[in-house]
Structure formats: C-alpha cells, structure tokens
Motif scaffolding. Structure first.
Motif, PDB file in Angstrom:
ATOM      1  N   SER A 123       0.992  -1.121   0.075  1.00 29.62           N
ATOM      2  CA  SER A 123      -0.053  -0.058   0.060  1.00 29.62           C
ATOM      3  C   SER A 123       0.824   0.982   0.066  1.00 29.62           C
ATOM      4  CB  SER A 123      -0.819  -0.103   1.351  1.00 29.62           C
ATOM      5  OG  SER A 123      -0.164   0.470   2.256  1.00 29.62           O
ATOM      6  N   HIS A 124       0.260   2.304  -0.145  1.00 29.80           N
ATOM      7  CA  HIS A 124       1.251   3.786  -0.151  1.00 29.80           C
ATOM      8  C   HIS A 124       1.572   3.993   1.176  1.00 29.80           C
ATOM      9  CE1 HIS A 124      -1.069   5.313  -3.663  1.00 29.80           C
ATOM     10  NE2 HIS A 124      -0.237   4.548  -4.151  1.00 29.80           N
ATOM     11  N   ASP A 125       0.979   3.584   2.339  1.00 24.13           N
ATOM     12  CA  ASP A 125       1.461   3.673   3.823  1.00 24.13           C
ATOM     13  C   ASP A 125       2.721   2.852   3.857  1.00 24.13           C
ATOM     14  OD1 ASP A 125       0.111   5.878   4.379  1.00 24.13           O
ATOM     15  OD2 ASP A 125      -1.733   4.476   4.888  1.00 24.13           O
ATOM     16  N   GLU A 126       2.433   1.620   3.367  1.00 30.23           N
ATOM     17  CA  GLU A 126       3.545   0.491   3.690  1.00 30.23           C
ATOM     18  C   GLU A 126       4.651   0.901   2.778  1.00 30.23           C
ATOM     19  OE1 GLU A 126       1.467  -3.618   4.391  1.00 30.23           O
ATOM     20  OE2 GLU A 126       1.571  -3.117   2.641  1.00 30.23           O
ATOM     21  N   ALA A 184       5.739   3.766   1.878  1.00 28.94           N
ATOM     22  CA  ALA A 184       6.433   4.836   2.497  1.00 28.94           C
ATOM     23  C   ALA A 184       7.343   4.567   3.720  1.00 28.94           C
ATOM     24  CB  ALA A 184       5.419   6.113   2.881  1.00 28.94           C
ATOM     25  N   SER A 202       7.998   9.745   2.614  1.00 33.64           N
ATOM     26  CA  SER A 202       6.520  10.327   2.839  1.00 33.64           C
ATOM     27  C   SER A 202       5.824   9.553   1.741  1.00 33.64           C
ATOM     28  CB  SER A 202       6.575  11.745   2.776  1.00 33.64           C
ATOM     29  OG  SER A 202       6.468  12.072   1.230  1.00 33.64           O
ATOM     30  N   LYS A 203       4.566   9.531   2.164  1.00 30.99           N
ATOM     31  CA  LYS A 203       3.430   8.953   1.596  1.00 30.99           C
ATOM     32  C   LYS A 203       3.045   9.807   0.266  1.00 30.99           C
ATOM     33  CE  LYS A 203      -1.460   7.559   1.772  1.00 30.99           C
ATOM     34  NZ  LYS A 203      -2.557   7.419   2.458  1.00 30.99           N
ATOM     35  N   ASP A 204       3.365  11.302   0.554  1.00 34.00           N
ATOM     36  CA  ASP A 204       3.044  12.100  -0.766  1.00 34.00           C
ATOM     37  C   ASP A 204       4.338  11.830  -1.848  1.00 34.00           C
ATOM     38  OD1 ASP A 204       1.067  13.461   0.395  1.00 34.00           O
ATOM     39  OD2 ASP A 204       2.284  14.994   1.276  1.00 34.00           O
ATOM     40  N   ILE A 235       5.269   8.787  -2.360  1.00 33.83           N
ATOM     41  CA  ILE A 235       5.009   7.500  -3.081  1.00 33.83           C
ATOM     42  C   ILE A 235       3.992   7.700  -3.873  1.00 33.83           C
ATOM     43  CG2 ILE A 235       3.836   5.251  -2.600  1.00 33.83           C
ATOM     44  CD1 ILE A 235       6.707   5.544  -1.673  1.00 33.83           C
ATOM     45  N   VAL A 236       2.935   8.603  -3.579  1.00 34.75           N
ATOM     46  CA  VAL A 236       1.744   9.008  -4.551  1.00 34.75           C
ATOM     47  C   VAL A 236       2.253   9.687  -5.591  1.00 34.75           C
ATOM     48  CG1 VAL A 236      -0.352  10.148  -4.646  1.00 34.75           C
ATOM     49  CG2 VAL A 236       0.145   8.900  -2.499  1.00 34.75           C
TER      50      VAL A 236
END
Length: 110
Positions: free
Chosen positions: A14-17, A19, A25-27, A29-30
């Motif tokens: 996932s994006h959180d994983e 990151a 940061s998650k940003d 990754i996104v």
C-alpha cells in the motif's frame, strides 16, 4: 500509472507500507505512482533488494518441500518467512513470496 506504481502493485505494498519500507513520505509515493516523476536510484535499489528477498524466500520454500510426497492440497498450506530487515514486516511482500513459492511448487504437477 508508472513503472514505479506497477512495482508497488507487484510487491503488494500500500502507499503507507511503501512509504514506511522506503523511508519516504506517503506524498512522495503517491507522486511517483501517479506522475512521470521517477524516484531516486536508491529507491529503485531498495525495490530490487525487496524483490531479491521475495525470490530467495520462494526458492527456499520450494527447496524445503518434500516433492516426492507433495499433493495439490499442500499448495494451500505453504507458509514462509521473508528474510531481510524491511521485507518481513509487510503483508504484501509476504503474499508475493508465498505466491511465487506456490507457483514454483505447482510446476511439479505440470
């Protein structure tokens, strides 16, 4: 979509994983997933290490199986651990390694 996004999907992160695993940061990754902007080389290198950890786990699981006594129902009960510092913490990486191990062992029946 990007190649980076495809890698995240293949690894099951996932994006959180992602990151957390990549220490960004998650940003970021996104952004790397949804634009043509590529992550720096050290991020790609970390992804390669994760893929190597998955492959090694799958190979070890396949090597340790008793191929003379395996049946199709055994394929649904394979469990393994993913070596390495980061990879073992994330469910997506463990699922990828398990899928690869099951595919390797399923070749016995082909």
């Amino acid at each position: 979509m990007s190649n980076f996004s495809d890698m995240m999907g293949y690894l099951g992160l996932s994006h959180d994983e992602a990151a957390a695993a990549l220490n960004v940061s998650k940003d970021e990754i996104v952004r790397w997933c949804s634009t043509s902007e590529a992550p720096p080389i050290h991020i790609w290198q970390r992804l390669v290490r994760m893929l190597d950890e998955i492959r090694m786990s799958a190979e070890e699981a396949a090597k340790s199986a008793d191929l003379d006594h395996i049946d199709a129902s055994d394929l649904n009960r394979i469990t393994l651990t993913v070596p390495g510092q980061g990879a073992s913490e994330f469910a997506g990486l463990k699922r990828a390694a398990t899928a690869m191990a099951v595919a390797t062992l399923a070749r016995v029946f082909v």
